[in-house]
Design a protein around this motif. Structure first.
Motif, PDB file in Angstrom:
ATOM      1  N   ASP A 159     -25.522  33.141 -11.477  1.00  0.00           N
ATOM      2  CA  ASP A 159     -24.197  33.186 -12.096  1.00  0.00           C
ATOM      3  C   ASP A 159     -23.877  31.792 -12.624  1.00  0.00           C
ATOM      4  O   ASP A 159     -23.138  31.013 -12.019  1.00  0.00           O
ATOM      5  CB  ASP A 159     -23.154  33.621 -11.077  1.00  0.00           C
ATOM      6  CG  ASP A 159     -21.776  33.837 -11.696  1.00  0.00           C
ATOM      7  OD1 ASP A 159     -21.683  33.806 -12.949  1.00  0.00           O
ATOM      8  OD2 ASP A 159     -20.809  34.012 -10.942  1.00  0.00           O
ATOM      9  N   ASN A 215     -24.772  33.135 -19.632  1.00  0.00           N
ATOM     10  CA  ASN A 215     -24.730  33.307 -18.190  1.00  0.00           C
ATOM     11  C   ASN A 215     -25.824  34.300 -17.810  1.00  0.00           C
ATOM     12  O   ASN A 215     -25.800  35.448 -18.261  1.00  0.00           O
ATOM     13  CB  ASN A 215     -23.355  33.813 -17.741  1.00  0.00           C
ATOM     14  CG  ASN A 215     -23.235  33.943 -16.241  1.00  0.00           C
ATOM     15  OD1 ASN A 215     -23.941  34.724 -15.606  1.00  0.00           O
ATOM     16  ND2 ASN A 215     -22.310  33.185 -15.666  1.00  0.00           N
ATOM     17  N   ARG A 217     -26.474  35.952 -15.189  1.00  0.00           N
ATOM     18  CA  ARG A 217     -26.112  37.146 -14.426  1.00  0.00           C
ATOM     19  C   ARG A 217     -25.258  38.093 -15.259  1.00  0.00           C
ATOM     20  O   ARG A 217     -25.514  39.305 -15.293  1.00  0.00           O
ATOM     21  CB  ARG A 217     -25.355  36.769 -13.151  1.00  0.00           C
ATOM     22  CG  ARG A 217     -24.849  37.984 -12.353  1.00  0.00           C
ATOM     23  CD  ARG A 217     -24.245  37.582 -11.042  1.00  0.00           C
ATOM     24  NE  ARG A 217     -25.267  37.018 -10.159  1.00  0.00           N
ATOM     25  CZ  ARG A 217     -24.995  36.432  -8.988  1.00  0.00           C
ATOM     26  NH1 ARG A 217     -23.738  36.295  -8.589  1.00  0.00           N
ATOM     27  NH2 ARG A 217     -25.976  35.965  -8.248  1.00  0.00           N
ATOM     28  N   THR A 218     -24.251  37.557 -15.939  1.00  0.00           N
ATOM     29  CA  THR A 218     -23.285  38.425 -16.622  1.00  0.00           C
ATOM     30  C   THR A 218     -23.601  38.676 -18.088  1.00  0.00           C
ATOM     31  O   THR A 218     -23.083  39.621 -18.679  1.00  0.00           O
ATOM     32  CB  THR A 218     -21.877  37.809 -16.537  1.00  0.00           C
ATOM     33  OG1 THR A 218     -21.834  36.602 -17.333  1.00  0.00           O
ATOM     34  CG2 THR A 218     -21.514  37.475 -15.092  1.00  0.00           C
ATOM     35  N   ALA A 220     -22.587  36.739 -20.406  1.00  0.00           N
ATOM     36  CA  ALA A 220     -21.517  36.121 -21.190  1.00  0.00           C
ATOM     37  C   ALA A 220     -22.079  34.970 -22.012  1.00  0.00           C
ATOM     38  O   ALA A 220     -22.915  34.191 -21.537  1.00  0.00           O
ATOM     39  CB  ALA A 220     -20.414  35.616 -20.265  1.00  0.00           C
TER      40      ALA A 220
END
Length: 505
Positions: A159, A215, A217-218, A220
């Motif tokens: 993250d 990002n 993990r996300t 973004a």
């Protein structure tokens, strides 16, 4: 894998005893980025006729022969110098293992470590960077230890924002070349996972020009104004991954970023420095080629033609190279340099020369213009006669150091290697050895470190071994002197990060 993607060479996995539970610092028993009219245009055009277009991008054309080493045998190995290079690589490698194993980078003076991408979240970047260097140097125990560690411990579910450009050339490229030299399936799985986590930078962009941060993990994205090097320096890694997986999405994303940028070329054939990925407008209209932060954008145009036979990339390489030579080249005291200019008017805006641009001599030569390539390389050789270690940046009008540090840059010796691979001339070995001897100024007990000022005596040192040192500097030097049996000098091709993408034996 589809039949359209020829398989790279398949060396057997290196054999080695079981790795220890913790790395040993004992020696092996037998060790921020980066590159007139083309005289070779007729040759390039003749070669281009054999390639296909990229609807299915890397189709068939990747198998075409290359002209490396000029159809002649390279000189025999200089075993004594190769052994010294290997020993110095091991000095740095063992320093990393002792003080920073599993972390991204070692601080060899203090004996501590640091992370490159996200604080507190190491990805063992120096280990990833070292994989194919360990292979070509025949350090099989170290290679097995490194692969075992990555397969067990590398976790990319982080993250945090990763710099897309650095992550592609280092993490994706390092794991990819590690797979190519070992054929360990888990490394390819990790390569694909890394690429998939980075792809939102391309797919979420309105123009297809990538955002600078993702990002992991996300997914973004952020950073909407990448310089050209960050726009284009991904097509080699993504293209080879498309070859290996049969999934075109990686190559398509990289190719679209190039196409959208080239749609915005000026009437003079020049490109600016950075683009807004959301509006598609130039954020900076200065053409700084071949200096950063645009350098490897041009390198990967040629590399994409070399590896995949993509005629669009060849045409764009020739168009931009012709414009750079016509509009930006200058001769000062007999030395070839490249000025910074306004992309629309061609007016001079600067006279700086970054060490990062010294790769360009090798690129010009590989691209069919060996006279200009050799001339630019010799300009940097002249600078190296003034300083024991090349400064980060000079003013080419008087060779004064405008940035006095040295970040253990590999670009000059990258050119040495590319020129040597073309014709094996002793000049390239001699100048590479001068570079190697100068680098000894940066040697410390824990390895090699950056310098904050190369003009002082003694030299003012910092405290960091950049992870790319394990991928580039020593690999180029070793390949120049070793006549390495695990590298095919006629077909071999290395990425901007020194990753072996073709030619492993």
């Amino acid at each position: 894998m589809t039949s359209a993607f020829p398989s790279p060479s398949s060396p057997s996995s290196p054999s080695a005893p079981s790795s220890p539970s913790a790395p040993s610092s004992s020696p092996d028993k037998r060790t921020l980025t980066r590159r007139g009219i083309l005289r070779g245009s007729a040759l390039l055009g003749a070669t281009a006729a054999t390639s296909g277009l990229l609807g299915s991008p890397v189709a068939a054309a990747a198998a075409r022969p290359v002209a490396a080493s000029g159809g002649r045998r390279l000189p025999s190995a200089d075993r004594a110098k190769a052994a010294q290079v290997r020993a110095e690589f091991l000095h740095g490698w063992n320093g990393y293992k002792k003080a920073a194993w599993g972390h991204d980078e070692v601080k060899p003076v203090s004996g501590t470590s640091s992370e490159f991408f996200v604080p507190g979240h190491p990805v063992a970047l120096s280990v990833i960077e070292a994989l194919d260097t360990l292979y070509v140097m025949e350090l099989d125990d170290e290679l097995k230890l490194s692969c075992d560690y990555l397969e067990k411990h590398l976790d990319l579910d982080i993250d945090g924002d990763f710099h897309v450009f650095e992550a592609i050339i280092r993490v994706v490229g390092g794991l990819l070349s590690g797979y190519l030299v070992t054929r360990r399936p888990r490394l390819l799985e990790l390569t694909r996972e890394a690429a998939d986590r980075l792809l939102p930078a391309f797919t979420k962009s309105p123009t297809g020009i990538p955002y600078t941060q993702v990002n992991l993990r996300t997914g973004a994205v952020s950073g909407n104004t990448p310089p050209l090097a960050e726009v284009g320096t991904n097509i080699l890694e993504f293209g080879v991954l498309s070859q290996l997986t049969g999934d075109q999405k990686y190559y398509r994303a990289a190719k679209k970023a190039y196409r959208e940028t080239m749609r915005r070329i000026s009437p003079l054939g020049l490109l600016g420095t950075s683009l807004n990925v959301e509006t598609g407008k130039w954020a900076d209209g200065t053409d700084t080629a071949p200096n950063p932060p645009v350098d490897s954008f041009y390198e990967y145009l040629w590399g994409g033609w070399e590896l995949f036979g993509d005629r669009d990339l060849l045409d764009w390489y020739r168009e931009t190279t012709n414009a750079i030579l016509r509009r930006q080249s200058v001769t000062v005291d007999g030395h070839l340099w490249f000025r910074q200019v306004d992309m629309n008017t061609g007016e001079t805006t600067g006279t700086r020369a970054s060490e990062l641009a010294s790769f360009y001599g090798g690129l010009l030569a590989m691209g069919g213009d060996q006279p200009h390539g050799e001339a630019y390389y010799r300009s940097w050789s002249a600078v190296m006669q003034r300083y024991p270690v090349l400064p980060e940046e000079i003013d080419y009008t008087d060779f004064s150091a405008t940035q006095r540090g040295n970040q253990l840059r590999p670009e000059y010796v990258n050119s040495s290697f590319n020129l040597f691979q073309l014709d094996g001339r002793q000049e390239w070995r001699d100048t590479a050895w001068t570079y190697f001897k100068g680098m000894k100024n940066l040697r410390v007990d824990g390895g090699y470190t950056v310098a904050s000022d190369v003009t002082t005596s003694p030299m003012t040192l910092g405290d960091l071994t950049p992870a790319y040192w394990f991928a580039e500097n020593m690999k180029y030097l070793y390949l120049i002197f070793a006549a390495a049996p695990r590298y095919d000098y006629k077909t071999g091709y290395l990425s901007t990060e020194g990753k072996l993408l073709r030619g492993a034996r």
